[in-house]
Design an enzyme around this catalytic site. Structure first.
Site, short mmCIF file in Angstrom:
data_model
loop_
_atom_site.label_atom_id
_atom_site.label_comp_id
_atom_site.label_asym_id
_atom_site.label_seq_id
_atom_site.Cartn_x
_atom_site.Cartn_y
_atom_site.Cartn_z
N GLU A 1 -0.62 1.42 -5.34
CA GLU A 1 -1.03 -0.21 -4.67
C GLU A 1 -1.15 -1.13 -5.51
O GLU A 1 -1.52 -1.65 -6.28
CB GLU A 1 -2.46 -0.34 -3.77
CG GLU A 1 -2.25 0.85 -3.02
CD GLU A 1 -2.79 1.37 -2.02
OE1 GLU A 1 -3.94 2.33 -1.46
OE2 GLU A 1 -3.83 0.11 -1.85
N HIS B 1 0.72 -1.34 0.30
CA HIS B 1 -0.21 -0.20 0.19
C HIS B 1 1.10 1.20 0.04
O HIS B 1 0.86 1.47 1.09
CB HIS B 1 -0.49 -0.17 0.73
CG HIS B 1 -2.35 1.16 0.94
ND1 HIS B 1 -1.70 2.35 1.25
CD2 HIS B 1 -3.54 1.04 1.59
CE1 HIS B 1 -3.11 2.82 1.54
NE2 HIS B 1 -4.12 1.57 1.94
O1 TA6 Z 1 -6.41 1.44 -0.26
C1 TA6 Z 1 -7.09 2.82 -0.35
C2 TA6 Z 1 -7.63 2.28 1.07
O2 TA6 Z 1 -8.63 1.10 1.04
C3 TA6 Z 1 -9.01 3.86 0.84
O3 TA6 Z 1 -10.27 3.22 1.34
C4 TA6 Z 1 -8.45 3.89 2.25
O4 TA6 Z 1 -9.49 3.44 3.79
C5 TA6 Z 1 -7.04 3.79 2.50
O5 TA6 Z 1 -7.15 2.58 2.27
C6 TA6 Z 1 -6.44 3.86 3.74
O6 TA6 Z 1 -6.54 2.97 4.55
P1 TA6 Z 1 -6.43 2.75 6.32
O7 TA6 Z 1 -6.81 1.49 6.80
O8 TA6 Z 1 -4.69 2.62 6.43
O9 TA6 Z 1 -6.74 3.72 6.36
#
Ligand code: TA6
Length: 291
Positions: free
Chosen positions: A262, A158
């Site tokens: 990601e 991510h």
């Molecule tokens: O990867 C994108 C996502 O799913 C967004 O929707 C947002 O929630 C982001 O991940 C961050 O997630 P986190 O749990 O690290 O705040």
């Protein structure tokens, strides 16, 4: 037990005093937290930090700090049935063990199932995460099914990429690739046949992706090339103003400073493993000089 320091890997601490492995190479430096096998920093020689870490990141024990390259496993997003479980799985809030220091330099961290993980996800697994600092930065997540039942998991690297300004950034390589938009208020006029530009909240899951994606930010910063092996999905995310203001570990205006691209296998493209089978997701990041 690995004896540190070696000539290229030392143990330091993050702002919360939590152990970090610092890799020093001829082309730069990287720092990886034992909590979550979390790459918190990658500095390219002669340039600056390539990864975004929020100025409001928490470094408390057991907390996944916002930024860097969080390791998402064994589910992506919210758990499909258990609202009591953390988003993006337990890998990023688990303490991994240093198993190997290698050439590059590289470090390999491992995570195995235990009572705590099985209470969340009832499977036996071995996760290995190798971070290699060379001309670029390579991260590889390998999952082995060590149980006697098949399982399917989701995964994502991510990555929060630092950009000069979000509105000046663009993502190339996902033109005409099928995606689902999960943003509450996305840009109304985006062109799926062209590069991705950012003018509103963006939260897209692409499926059936190519192995090369480019993130271009301000011309001064040049391009970041993402080359993957074993990734069928990609997520492109920026919270924009409203969501950033509502998020934890995020300064209201920090949405301007990063784009998440990601490398993943998620949703319908989860990975199925028979007992004894292994799958690896590999991401190689290379800085390309401005043309
Ligand atoms: O990867 C994108 C996502 O799913 C967004 O929707 C947002 O929630 C982001 O991940 C961050 O997630 P986190 O749990 O690290 O705040």
């Amino acid at each position: 037990m690995i004896q540190l320091p070696t000539d290229s890997v030392a143990q330091v601490t993050d702002p919360g005093g939590r152990p970090l492995l610092e890799l020093q190479g001829p082309e730069g430096t990287a720092r990886v937290g034992l909590l979550g096998a979390h790459v918190q920093s990658w500095v390219v020689k002669g340039e600056d930090e390539q990864l975004f870490m929020s100025s409001k990141a928490s470094y408390e024990a057991g907390v996944a700090s916002r930024g860097g390259i969080p390791v998402v496993f064994p589910w992506f997003g919210g758990h499909s049935t258990r609202t009591d479980l953390a988003a993006h799985g337990f890998a990023r809030t688990s303490v991994w063990e240093l198993a190997e220091v290698g050439p590059g330099p590289s470090v390999t961290l491992v995570l195995r199932d235990d009572e705590g993980t099985r209470a969340q996800w009832p499977h036996s697994f071995l996760a290995k995460y190798t971070v290699t600092l060379g001309d670029g930065l390579q991260v590889a997540l390998s999952i082995t099914n060590t149980g006697d039942e098949p399982f399917t998991y989701e995964e994502a690297l991510h990555t929060y990429f630092k950009v000069g300004a979000t509105e000046e950034a663009s993502v190339h390589g996902l033109e005409n690739v099928h995606f689902t938009e999960f943003a509450k208020s996305p840009a109304p006029d985006s062109d799926p046949t062209g590069p991705i530009y950012f003018s509103a909240e963006t939260d897209r899951v692409y499926q059936g992706v190519p192995d090369t994606i480019q993130l271009r930010s301000h011309p001064r910063r040049g391009f970041m090339e993402l080359k993957t092996k074993g990734a069928d999905s990609a997520i492109v995310w920026n919270p924009w103003t409203e969501k950033a203001a509502a998020m934890s570990q995020m300064q209201d205006d920090e949405w301007e400073e990063f784009i998440c691209v990601e490398s993943a296998n998620c949703k319908a493209f989860g990975v199925g493993l028979e007992p004894g089978q292994e799958h690896s997701l590999e991401l190689t990041l290379t800085r390309l000089k401005p043309v």
